[in-house]
Design a protein around this motif. Sequence first.
Motif, PDB file in Angstrom:
ATOM      1  N   PHE A  66     -15.118   5.943   2.156  1.00  0.00           N
ATOM      2  CA  PHE A  66     -14.580   6.964   0.782  1.00  0.00           C
ATOM      3  C   PHE A  66     -13.476   7.802   1.183  1.00  0.00           C
ATOM      4  O   PHE A  66     -13.930   8.587   2.211  1.00  0.00           O
ATOM      5  N   TYR A  67     -12.528   8.090   0.326  1.00  0.00           N
ATOM      6  CA  TYR A  67     -11.577   9.201   0.459  1.00  0.00           C
ATOM      7  C   TYR A  67     -11.029   9.802  -1.167  1.00  0.00           C
ATOM      8  O   TYR A  67     -10.649   8.728  -1.622  1.00  0.00           O
ATOM      9  N   GLU A  68     -11.164  10.880  -1.274  1.00  0.00           N
ATOM     10  CA  GLU A  68     -10.757  11.225  -2.372  1.00  0.00           C
ATOM     11  C   GLU A  68      -9.396  12.009  -2.499  1.00  0.00           C
ATOM     12  O   GLU A  68      -9.307  12.843  -1.531  1.00  0.00           O
ATOM     13  N   CYS A  69      -8.326  11.399  -3.101  1.00  0.00           N
ATOM     14  CA  CYS A  69      -7.043  12.048  -3.383  1.00  0.00           C
ATOM     15  C   CYS A  69      -7.061  13.255  -3.852  1.00  0.00           C
ATOM     16  O   CYS A  69      -7.542  13.738  -4.744  1.00  0.00           O
ATOM     17  N   GLU A  70      -6.453  14.335  -3.006  1.00  0.00           N
ATOM     18  CA  GLU A  70      -6.566  15.756  -3.383  1.00  0.00           C
ATOM     19  C   GLU A  70      -5.656  15.800  -4.462  1.00  0.00           C
ATOM     20  O   GLU A  70      -5.721  16.804  -5.339  1.00  0.00           O
TER      21      GLU A  70
ATOM     22  N   LEU B  13     -10.777   6.640  -3.138  1.00  0.00           N
ATOM     23  CA  LEU B  13      -9.949   5.247  -2.399  1.00  0.00           C
ATOM     24  C   LEU B  13     -11.353   4.627  -1.659  1.00  0.00           C
ATOM     25  O   LEU B  13     -12.071   5.422  -1.002  1.00  0.00           O
ATOM     26  N   LYS B  14     -11.211   3.181  -1.727  1.00  0.00           N
ATOM     27  CA  LYS B  14     -12.188   2.538  -1.055  1.00  0.00           C
ATOM     28  C   LYS B  14     -11.708   1.525  -0.203  1.00  0.00           C
ATOM     29  O   LYS B  14     -10.484   1.222  -0.715  1.00  0.00           O
ATOM     30  N   PRO B  15     -12.311   0.715   0.855  1.00  0.00           N
ATOM     31  CA  PRO B  15     -11.401   0.015   1.564  1.00  0.00           C
ATOM     32  C   PRO B  15     -11.180  -1.222   0.753  1.00  0.00           C
ATOM     33  O   PRO B  15     -11.897  -1.653   0.023  1.00  0.00           O
ATOM     34  N   LYS B  16     -10.004  -1.808   1.174  1.00  0.00           N
ATOM     35  CA  LYS B  16      -9.516  -3.021   0.510  1.00  0.00           C
ATOM     36  C   LYS B  16     -10.585  -4.087   1.140  1.00  0.00           C
ATOM     37  O   LYS B  16     -10.893  -3.986   2.395  1.00  0.00           O
ATOM     38  N   ALA B  17     -10.849  -5.215   0.230  1.00  0.00           N
ATOM     39  CA  ALA B  17     -11.328  -6.461   1.005  1.00  0.00           C
ATOM     40  C   ALA B  17     -10.858  -6.943   2.364  1.00  0.00           C
ATOM     41  O   ALA B  17      -9.579  -6.961   2.364  1.00  0.00           O
ATOM     42  N   GLY B  18     -11.694  -6.876   3.163  1.00  0.00           N
ATOM     43  CA  GLY B  18     -11.397  -7.504   4.710  1.00  0.00           C
ATOM     44  C   GLY B  18     -10.891  -6.180   5.552  1.00  0.00           C
ATOM     45  O   GLY B  18     -10.974  -6.438   6.790  1.00  0.00           O
ATOM     46  N   ASP B  19     -10.873  -4.989   5.110  1.00  0.00           N
ATOM     47  CA  ASP B  19     -10.707  -3.841   5.671  1.00  0.00           C
ATOM     48  C   ASP B  19     -11.987  -3.186   5.795  1.00  0.00           C
ATOM     49  O   ASP B  19     -12.771  -3.054   5.083  1.00  0.00           O
ATOM     50  N   CYS B  20     -12.146  -2.231   7.154  1.00  0.00           N
ATOM     51  CA  CYS B  20     -13.365  -1.642   7.573  1.00  0.00           C
ATOM     52  C   CYS B  20     -13.412  -0.164   6.924  1.00  0.00           C
ATOM     53  O   CYS B  20     -14.623   0.358   6.779  1.00  0.00           O
TER      54      CYS B  20
END
Length: 72
Positions: free
Chosen positions: A31-35, A41-48
Motif C-alpha cells: 500500500f502507498y498513499e499519494c501525498e 495505491l494497491k498493486p495491480k492484478a498480477g503485480d506483487c
Amino acid sequence: MAELILQSTITCPDCGHKKTETMPTDACLYFYECEACHALLKPKAGDCCVFCSFGTVPCPPIQQGTGCCDSG
C-alpha cells in the motif's frame, strides 16, 4: 550480477503526482498513499507491489529474477 536499483519514482494514477522513493530490500510495499491526493495505491492484478505497478523500477526481487517478494 547487475547492481540493484533501489530508487523508483511512483506516479499516482489518480492525480499524476510523482515521488521518488527508496525500495526496501527485505519487504514489499503493498500500500502507498499519494501525498498529493491521498489516494491509497494497491498493486495491480498480477503485480506483487506498488513499485511493480506504479514505479519506474520494479522491486528488488523482480530485478534479481527471484520472483515476487511475497512468493515464499
